[in-house]
Write an enzyme that holds these catalytic residues in place. Structure first.
Site, PDB file in Angstrom:
ATOM      1  CB  CYS A  55      -3.739   4.396  -5.526  1.00 15.10           C
ATOM      2  SG  CYS A  55      -2.911   2.904  -4.594  1.00 15.10           S
TER       3      CYS A  55
ATOM      4  NE  ARG B 246      -4.485  -3.981  -9.308  1.00 13.23           N
ATOM      5  CZ  ARG B 246      -3.720  -4.597  -9.827  1.00 13.23           C
ATOM      6  NH1 ARG B 246      -4.043  -5.059 -11.048  1.00 13.23           N
ATOM      7  NH2 ARG B 246      -2.756  -4.901  -9.228  1.00 13.23           N
TER       8      ARG B 246
ATOM      9  CB  SER C  57      -0.295  -5.573  -4.732  1.00 19.30           C
ATOM     10  OG  SER C  57      -1.456  -5.771  -4.897  1.00 19.30           O
TER      11      SER C  57
ATOM     12  CB  THR D  54      -4.230  -7.567   3.509  1.00 19.22           C
ATOM     13  OG1 THR D  54      -3.976  -6.244   4.365  1.00 19.22           O
ATOM     14  CG2 THR D  54      -3.126  -8.606   3.814  1.00 19.22           C
ATOM     15  CD  GLN D  55      -5.512   0.346   0.673  1.00 16.51           C
ATOM     16  OE1 GLN D  55      -4.058   0.425   0.767  1.00 16.51           O
ATOM     17  NE2 GLN D  55      -6.127   1.191   1.057  1.00 16.51           N
TER      18      GLN D  55
ATOM     19  CD  GLN E  67      -7.694  -0.983  -2.616  1.00 20.03           C
ATOM     20  OE1 GLN E  67      -7.075  -1.806  -3.419  1.00 20.03           O
ATOM     21  NE2 GLN E  67      -7.639   0.225  -2.495  1.00 20.03           N
TER      22      GLN E  67
ATOM     23  N   GLY F 113      -7.643   9.228   5.620  1.00 15.15           N
ATOM     24  CA  GLY F 113      -8.264   8.135   5.401  1.00 15.15           C
ATOM     25  C   GLY F 113      -7.480   6.654   5.775  1.00 15.15           C
ATOM     26  CE  LYS F 114      -7.471   0.223   7.783  1.00 25.89           C
ATOM     27  NZ  LYS F 114      -7.772   0.226   9.190  1.00 25.89           N
TER      28      LYS F 114
ATOM     29  CB  SER G  17      -3.737   9.233   6.166  1.00 25.32           C
ATOM     30  OG  SER G  17      -3.939   9.789   4.648  1.00 25.32           O
TER      31      SER G  17
END
Length: 457
Positions: free
Chosen positions: A50, A52, A109, A115-116, A120, A191-192, A194
């Site tokens: 979302c 980059r 970030s 950590t997401q 990714q 999703g994650k 949310s």
């Protein structure tokens, strides 16, 4: 070969630009294959999140690689280069590697230390590897980046004090209302992101929860975790009125808007002008930007979340300095590994040249001295082999020492010229990769110069 990173991220490109360059999960395999076929690109990984869209590539022409990658983006998304060129960031070689390490560790970030992004990057690499878009360099570099990021999060406090995008969205809601007591929230998407948002909301004592999703079963499962209500995407307008929603937080992977101005106009009339706060954390955006012009609708997108949680970020920024030192160490480790890549072929070529000289010399000697006994031949062969091995020992050790230095590549080039190894290296390059493993030992293998492992010795 050179490593480059080309892309758009939240620091330079606003969300209305970034959302035009989002690769869907379904399109990524095809995009990787097309990118890999692009001129000068030897290896590649596409990272699309979302915040980059970045292309990492190993290229053989540093001067023109940026042009080829820009052309790929323009052709894939059917957008003229001039419309996005000013928003692109381009990193080369050392800076590209450092950028990857920083991104993977969460230092680059919007919410520092999250950590997401680690997952990714890992998924982007594994997908590229699965589709044969990576090779020796990226297989090493991305594994090292992922391992380093895990180490950074376990050995520092960079990941403490939650400040993810979902957390920032909840913090924005708290700034608006003070607290969530008796406030009704609709989450669009299951999703994650949310799920993380709902965890933060639940921890902050939110009132009623409604989860809307394209797949009703997923909406039901997620809502069930928090004693909430669920609905389909077709029931959004109805539920906004019936459930008396105060806050909408949307995070889906939809291609278009899930709520438009035309949909919301009758909804707001039925709500009798009750304020509605809407937070869009999706890229591409889920909520029609025109909604911000409606009376009593307060719309925020992902770019509005930057700086929401400065208090927690200050501690993370201090921890980031520790991670920076770790990155510099890992950067040097990668360079050492990269420099050693060229050592094996050079040492192998030097040993092979010595072996051939030894064999030719023995053959000439046997022709000139045909009366030598088997024992005499064996002794001469052993002594001459020992002489060559001893002669090569110090040069080989010196080659390894020089290659580990900052001018390792230049030093190896000098050694190739000094010992005239170019033809030998070209010959080795034409052999199948598993040639040495598949070849059966020859009768003269005991004549060969003892190999020296360039890394372990």
């Amino acid at each position: 070969m050179h490593i480059v990173a080309v892309g758009l991220n939240y620091r330079k490109a606003p969300v209305d630009i970034r959302e035009k360059f989002t690769f869907s999960d379904e399109s990524l395999p095809v995009a990787l294959q097309q990118l890999k076929r692009t001129k000068s690109i030897l290896e590649c990984v596409i990272l699309s999140t979302c915040n980059r869209t970045e292309i990492y590539a190993v290229v053989d022409q540093q001067q023109v690689c940026g042009h080829y990658i820009r052309s790929f983006l323009a052709n894939w998304f059917q957008i003229e280069i001039g419309e996005f060129a000013d928003y692109l960031t381009i990193y080369e070689d050392n800076e590209a590697i450092r950028h990857l390490f920083s991104v993977t560790a969460g230092l680059d970030s919007m919410v520092i230390g999250e950590t997401q992004i680690l997952g990714q990057v890992r998924n982007a690499f594994l997908l590229a590897q699965k589709h044969n878009a990576t090779g020796t360099l990226f297989n090493m570099l991305f594994k090292q980046a992922i391992t380093m990021a895990k180490k950074a999060h376990s050995e520092t406090s960079i990941g403490e004090n939650p400040v993810s995008v979902s957390y920032a969205a909840v913090e924005l809601g708290k700034k608006i209302y003070g607290n969530f007591k008796n406030k009704n929230v609709m989450i669009i998407g299951a999703g994650k992101m949310s799920e993380l948002t709902l965890k933060h909301l639940h921890a902050n004592g939110v009132g009623k929860i409604v989860v809307a999703n394209r797949t009703l079963q997923k909406a039901k499962e997620l809502a069930g975790q928090f004693a909430g209500t669920f609905c389909s995407m077709g029931q959004l307008e109805e539920m906004l009125v019936e459930q008396d929603i105060d806050i909408v937080i949307s995070s889906t992977g939809a291609d278009g808007y899930v709520l438009t101005l035309e949909q919301m106009e009758p909804v707001m009339k039925k709500r009798k002008s009750k304020p509605l706060f809407m937070i869009d954390i999706a890229v591409p955006r889920d909520l029609d930007p025109r909604l911000m012009d409606m009376p009593n609708v307060y719309l925020y997108d992902i770019d509005d979340l930057e700086g929401i949680v400065e208090s927690n970020l200050e501690q993370r920024k201090r921890e980031a300095m520790k991670v920076d030192k770790l990155i510099e160490h890992e950067l040097e480790m990668f360079h050492q590994w990269y420099r050693l890549l060229g050592v094996g072929p050079v040492i192998g070529a030097l040993q092979e040249k010595a072996n051939r000289i030894h064999q030719e010399t023995m053959s000439n000697m046997l022709q000139k001295l045909p009366d030598l006994t088997e024992r005499e031949i064996k002794v001469i062969r052993k002594l001459s082999k020992s002489m060559l091995t001893q002669m090569l020992h110090d040069p080989i050790m010196r080659i390894k020492e020089l290659s580990a230095g900052r001018r390792g590549v230049e030093e190896l080039d000098l050694i190739r010229e000094l010992f005239a190894l170019e033809d030998m290296l070209k010959e080795q390059a034409r052999l199948p990769k598993d040639f040495l493993l598949e070849s059966k030992p020859s009768e003269s293998d005991d004549d060969r110069i003892s190999p020296v492992n360039p890394v372990l010795a």
